[in-house]
Motif scaffolding. Structure first.
Motif, PDB file in Angstrom:
ATOM      1  N   ASP A 171       0.802  -1.228   0.000  1.00 22.22           N
ATOM      2  CA  ASP A 171       0.000   0.000   0.000  1.00 22.22           C
ATOM      3  C   ASP A 171       0.833   1.275   0.000  1.00 22.22           C
ATOM      4  OD1 ASP A 171       0.868  -0.780   2.528  1.00 22.22           O
ATOM      5  OD2 ASP A 171      -0.791   0.171   3.570  1.00 22.22           O
ATOM      6  N   GLY A 172       2.124   1.165  -0.363  1.00 18.29           N
ATOM      7  CA  GLY A 172       2.973   2.352  -0.406  1.00 18.29           C
ATOM      8  C   GLY A 172       3.216   2.820  -1.831  1.00 18.29           C
ATOM      9  N   GLU A 226       4.011   3.203  -5.427  1.00 20.62           N
ATOM     10  CA  GLU A 226       4.144   2.278  -6.557  1.00 20.62           C
ATOM     11  C   GLU A 226       4.065   0.810  -6.154  1.00 20.62           C
ATOM     12  OE1 GLU A 226       7.268   3.470  -9.302  1.00 20.62           O
ATOM     13  OE2 GLU A 226       6.820   5.580  -8.914  1.00 20.62           O
ATOM     14  N   GLY A 227       3.326   0.548  -5.062  1.00 23.86           N
ATOM     15  CA  GLY A 227       3.057  -0.827  -4.649  1.00 23.86           C
ATOM     16  C   GLY A 227       1.794  -1.348  -5.328  1.00 23.86           C
ATOM     17  N   LEU A 228       1.323  -2.501  -4.868  1.00 24.69           N
ATOM     18  CA  LEU A 228       0.168  -3.188  -5.476  1.00 24.69           C
ATOM     19  C   LEU A 228      -1.034  -2.258  -5.672  1.00 24.69           C
ATOM     20  CD1 LEU A 228      -1.121  -6.043  -6.233  1.00 24.69           C
ATOM     21  CD2 LEU A 228      -1.983  -6.047  -3.885  1.00 24.69           C
ATOM     22  N   PHE A 229      -1.442  -1.579  -4.593  1.00 22.53           N
ATOM     23  CA  PHE A 229      -2.642  -0.747  -4.678  1.00 22.53           C
ATOM     24  C   PHE A 229      -2.448   0.400  -5.660  1.00 22.53           C
ATOM     25  CE2 PHE A 229      -4.206  -1.741  -0.037  1.00 22.53           C
ATOM     26  CZ  PHE A 229      -4.237  -3.092  -0.339  1.00 22.53           C
ATOM     27  N   ALA A 230      -1.262   1.006  -5.609  1.00 26.39           N
ATOM     28  CA  ALA A 230      -1.001   2.191  -6.438  1.00 26.39           C
ATOM     29  C   ALA A 230      -0.972   1.851  -7.926  1.00 26.39           C
ATOM     30  CB  ALA A 230       0.313   2.840  -6.019  1.00 26.39           C
ATOM     31  N   VAL A 231      -0.308   0.751  -8.290  1.00 26.20           N
ATOM     32  CA  VAL A 231      -0.184   0.462  -9.725  1.00 26.20           C
ATOM     33  C   VAL A 231      -1.529   0.052 -10.331  1.00 26.20           C
ATOM     34  CG1 VAL A 231       2.286  -0.087  -9.679  1.00 26.20           C
ATOM     35  CG2 VAL A 231       0.641  -1.935  -9.406  1.00 26.20           C
ATOM     36  N   PHE A 232      -2.370  -0.595  -9.540  1.00 26.22           N
ATOM     37  CA  PHE A 232      -3.671  -0.991 -10.077  1.00 26.22           C
ATOM     38  C   PHE A 232      -4.701   0.143 -10.038  1.00 26.22           C
ATOM     39  CE2 PHE A 232      -2.529  -5.644  -9.431  1.00 26.22           C
ATOM     40  CZ  PHE A 232      -2.443  -5.884 -10.796  1.00 26.22           C
TER      41      PHE A 232
END
Length: 477
Positions: free
Chosen positions: A241-242, A244-250
């Motif tokens: 959740d930081g 360019e992590g999973l949440f950000a890229v999607f």
């Protein structure tokens, strides 16, 4: 007046790591422990059958050629000795190879048992007990299933495979076996997930050996990442959740005009930590047929109709199959009407329905090459019409509604609707039913007596101080 700095919330990988590192066997509920044993019983049966698949044989040949033969971990059936990372991969792939293992589908689908060979390999390698394995198994299920619930929509809807999410869960289960500190666990998650984003191409259109390999590969990454983290190797803590992590890229994905999101709070809300808590493993299902999960309800419905009305294949004019939209998309696209491999056939609703109608059953035998390529099934496949039903869409994922209407040559129509396939937690497989499946898969490979001994070992695995006995029993004589 100077402004006070606002306290930022901890990153999710820290919250999950702290929970996993603090959870002990004594915290587990009796129901969760029993479920873990039943899933191991089912998974090892699947692995025995999976060991005979061509892709499993290719992988074993490859890893033998790469070296090994004197490691601390064992591959099922062959007894091949190797390092725990390769063993995790080989055994995880055998569990997965027939697409006959467990299934959980709420937002994204997943098969948590694809990941549990990693903690098993590490338990064997480190000389740990059955209780250590059960603890890691329940952790794998908990995090994998939560990850597959929190997407809005799930990553499958915009073209990614759930192995992407498995790479976040696998190192947590593996890391717990290795007794990592929370900081090491955070690094293990970062190492693993950095390497294993997986596009949906592996389950779209023409299918290949990679369909059954991407999730075990995530399990392999989990084992290797946990070992690296134990030795001080670092990975990004912000991978979930930081920046360019999973949440950000999607979040860049537009789905039906809205950005895709994840419910980060739901990922860590009420993580179970007592004998009274509800563990996610109790919500996972098993497969009573060796086919793609969304085929189970329509196949169950057809088999009920055929049995009830004694319908013969040569008397059928049409089989109309009403399913949710994504099932129609995955299982009824034009390529699925002419499967040319086991991988495409077990994801083909026309093939599964035709084989079930003609053979009176759908077992691993229906996916042997000569049956898949049998031209006699083509006219029957062409009678299968797969239709998306909007009304059913609204009931998914709580139910998997399917209605099958068979029209016979005399014009009569007979219809059956099934909302919950056999093996769903609401209609679970019993230990006796798993034993039938287990013997069907493993009887020819290790012998029926050894199947019974394995059942006894697995169903009392919490009493095992070491796991060598399990590998002796899974090795073909």
């Amino acid at each position: 007046m100077s402004k006070q700095p606002t306290e930022s919330k901890p990153l999710l990988s820290h919250t999950i790591a702290e929970w996993a590192c603090a959870l002990n066997y004594e915290h587990l509920s009796p129901a969760a422990i029993q479920a873990a044993k039943l899933f191991w019983f089912d998974s090892i049966g699947c692995a025995l059958g999976g060991s005979q698949q061509d892709d499993a044989k290719i992988l074993l040949k490859h890893y033998r050629a790469m070296g090994g033969g004197n490691g601390t971990a064992t591959a099922f059936v062959s007894g091949f000795k190797t390092n725990p990372v390769d063993a995790a991969f080989l055994n995880g792939h055998m569990i997965r190879a027939m697409d006959y293992n467990d299934i959980y589908w709420k937002a994204d689908p997943c098969h948590p048992s694809d990941l549990i060979a990693a903690p098993l390999a590490l338990c064997e390698s480190e000389g740990l007990s059955g209780q250590d394995l059960i603890l890691a198994t329940i952790i794998a299920y908990e995090i994998e299933m939560r990850l597959c619930e929190v997407g809005r929509p799930g990553v499958r809807e915009y073209g990614w495979h759930h192995a992407t999410l498995s790479a976040f869960a696998a190192p947590i289960a593996a890391g717990r076996v290795l007794n990592l500190t929370p900081a090491q666990m955070v690094s293990a998650i970062g190492i693993s997930a950095s390497r294993t984003f997986c596009p949906g191409a592996v389950t779209a259109g023409k299918l290949t050996n990679m369909k059954n390999t991407v999730d075990p590969w995530a399990g392999r990454m989990g084992a290797e990442s946990a070992l690296l983290a134990r030795n001080g190797f670092s990975g990004p803590e912000h991978i979930i959740d930081g920046k360019e992590g999973l949440f950000a890229v999607f979040k860049h994905v537009q789905y039906k005009g809205e950005p895709a999101t994840f419910d980060g709070e739901a990922l860590v809300k009420d993580l179970p930590n007592s004998t009274k808590a509800h563990y996610r493993i109790l919500d996972c299902g098993m497969k009573s047929f060796p086919i793609e999960a969304l085929s189970h309800a329509p196949l169950t419905a057809m088999m009920k109709t055929v049995k009830e009305h004694n319908i013969k294949a040569d008397n059928v004019k049409e089989i109309k199959v009403e399913v949710i939209a994504r099932a129609a998309d995955i299982l009824g696209d034009p390529h699925k009407y002419r499967p040319d491999s086991k991988e495409t056939a077990d994801h083909s609703l026309p093939y599964c329905m035709a084989a079930g109608l003609v053979d009176g059953m759908v077992t691993p035998l229906q996916f042997r090459e000569e049956r898949v390529l049998d031209k006699a099934l083509i006219p029957i496949m062409d009678k299968v019409k797969v239709v998306a039903n909007e009304e059913f869409e609204a009931l998914f994922p709580k139910f998997q509604p399917s209605r099958v209407t068979i029209t016979t040559i005399d014009g009569k129509q007979r219809s059956t609707r099934v909302d919950v396939p056999k093996g769903d937690p609401r209609d679970p497989m019993t230990e006796e039913e798993i034993a039938v499946k287990f013997t069907a898969l493993g009887g020819d490979i290790i012998g029926k007596d050894q199947c019974k001994k394995l059942q006894r070992f697995i169903m009392s695995i919490e009493t095992a101080e070491k796991l060598g006995g399990l590998f002796e029993l899974t090795t073909a004589r």
